[in-house]
Design a protein around this motif. Sequence first.
Motif, PDB file in Angstrom:
ATOM      1  N   GLY A  11      -3.722   1.306  -7.308  1.00 36.77           N
ATOM      2  CA  GLY A  11      -4.545   0.104  -7.386  1.00 36.77           C
ATOM      3  C   GLY A  11      -4.555  -0.693  -6.091  1.00 36.77           C
ATOM      4  N   VAL A  12      -3.454  -0.664  -5.359  1.00 33.01           N
ATOM      5  CA  VAL A  12      -3.407  -1.403  -4.086  1.00 33.01           C
ATOM      6  C   VAL A  12      -4.405  -0.780  -3.103  1.00 33.01           C
ATOM      7  CG1 VAL A  12      -1.968  -2.085  -2.129  1.00 33.01           C
ATOM      8  CG2 VAL A  12      -1.025  -2.151  -4.448  1.00 33.01           C
ATOM      9  N   ALA A  13      -4.437   0.554  -3.038  1.00 32.72           N
ATOM     10  CA  ALA A  13      -5.397   1.226  -2.154  1.00 32.72           C
ATOM     11  C   ALA A  13      -6.823   0.894  -2.575  1.00 32.72           C
ATOM     12  CB  ALA A  13      -5.170   2.731  -2.161  1.00 32.72           C
ATOM     13  N   GLU A  14      -7.061   0.902  -3.863  1.00 27.88           N
ATOM     14  CA  GLU A  14      -8.409   0.598  -4.365  1.00 27.88           C
ATOM     15  C   GLU A  14      -8.840  -0.816  -3.957  1.00 27.88           C
ATOM     16  OE1 GLU A  14     -12.031   1.294  -6.095  1.00 27.88           O
ATOM     17  OE2 GLU A  14     -10.445   2.734  -5.647  1.00 27.88           O
ATOM     18  N   MET A  15      -7.925  -1.775  -4.053  1.00 25.60           N
ATOM     19  CA  MET A  15      -8.257  -3.150  -3.663  1.00 25.60           C
ATOM     20  C   MET A  15      -8.484  -3.265  -2.161  1.00 25.60           C
ATOM     21  SD  MET A  15      -5.947  -5.683  -6.031  1.00 25.60           S
ATOM     22  CE  MET A  15      -4.402  -4.794  -5.909  1.00 25.60           C
TER      23      MET A  15
ATOM     24  N   LEU B 204       0.823  -1.204   0.000  1.00 18.97           N
ATOM     25  CA  LEU B 204       0.000   0.000   0.000  1.00 18.97           C
ATOM     26  C   LEU B 204       0.862   1.261   0.000  1.00 18.97           C
ATOM     27  CD1 LEU B 204      -2.741   1.447   0.271  1.00 18.97           C
ATOM     28  CD2 LEU B 204      -2.571   1.066   2.755  1.00 18.97           C
ATOM     29  N   ALA B 205       1.816   1.327   0.921  1.00 26.33           N
ATOM     30  CA  ALA B 205       2.692   2.508   1.006  1.00 26.33           C
ATOM     31  C   ALA B 205       3.574   2.625  -0.235  1.00 26.33           C
ATOM     32  CB  ALA B 205       3.545   2.443   2.279  1.00 26.33           C
ATOM     33  N   GLY B 206       4.049   1.505  -0.726  1.00 22.04           N
ATOM     34  CA  GLY B 206       4.902   1.529  -1.916  1.00 22.04           C
ATOM     35  C   GLY B 206       4.155   1.984  -3.151  1.00 22.04           C
ATOM     36  N   CYS B 207       2.938   1.522  -3.311  1.00 19.91           N
ATOM     37  CA  CYS B 207       2.123   1.903  -4.467  1.00 19.91           C
ATOM     38  C   CYS B 207       1.871   3.407  -4.467  1.00 19.91           C
ATOM     39  CB  CYS B 207       0.798   1.136  -4.428  1.00 19.91           C
ATOM     40  SG  CYS B 207      -0.342   1.530  -5.751  1.00 19.91           S
ATOM     41  N   THR B 208       1.401   3.927  -3.355  1.00 10.51           N
ATOM     42  CA  THR B 208       1.109   5.358  -3.300  1.00 10.51           C
ATOM     43  C   THR B 208       2.401   6.171  -3.324  1.00 10.51           C
ATOM     44  OG1 THR B 208      -0.242   7.034  -2.214  1.00 10.51           O
ATOM     45  CG2 THR B 208       0.927   5.510  -0.761  1.00 10.51           C
ATOM     46  N   GLY B 209       3.471   5.641  -2.748  1.00  8.51           N
ATOM     47  CA  GLY B 209       4.759   6.336  -2.789  1.00  8.51           C
ATOM     48  C   GLY B 209       5.279   6.509  -4.201  1.00  8.51           C
TER      49      GLY B 209
END
Length: 142
Positions: A118-122, A48-53
């Motif tokens: 996409g990770v946050a969305e999931m 999650l943090a990596g995706c948004t980062g």
Amino acid sequence: MEQVKLEWKGGMQFDAQVGDHTIVLDAPEELGGMNVGARPKPLLLVALAGCTGMDIASLARKMRVEFEKVEIEAEAQKSEEIPVVYTEMTLRYKFVGQGVDPAKPLKMVSLSQERYCGVAEMLRKVAPIRVEVFLNGERIDV
């Protein structure tokens, strides 16, 4: 299609092959492991943090904003019953940069959370994600 492969190394340890990279997974000693790797559930927070980062890094470049430092903390509340699941997650964005318009990091976070990550969305489908944004130590999302 994306795929990962896990190989059991004995005890509770697995080596996860993610593309060209290996991530060691293990359990703490009190659960039969040797504590030589990460636990699987916190790796959801890493994702999650990596995706948004990565969204933030890309957007900062596109918006021509230079930060001295960016940190993203991800934490989760857990259920007490088994299976233990995340019941709520919090992303805490900490930006440091002189002369940065506070509207820019707020826009970056908003775009990441509402459009790109996409990770946050999931994960949002199973538990709420709270967001806090700080610039130079001051909270700016309130």
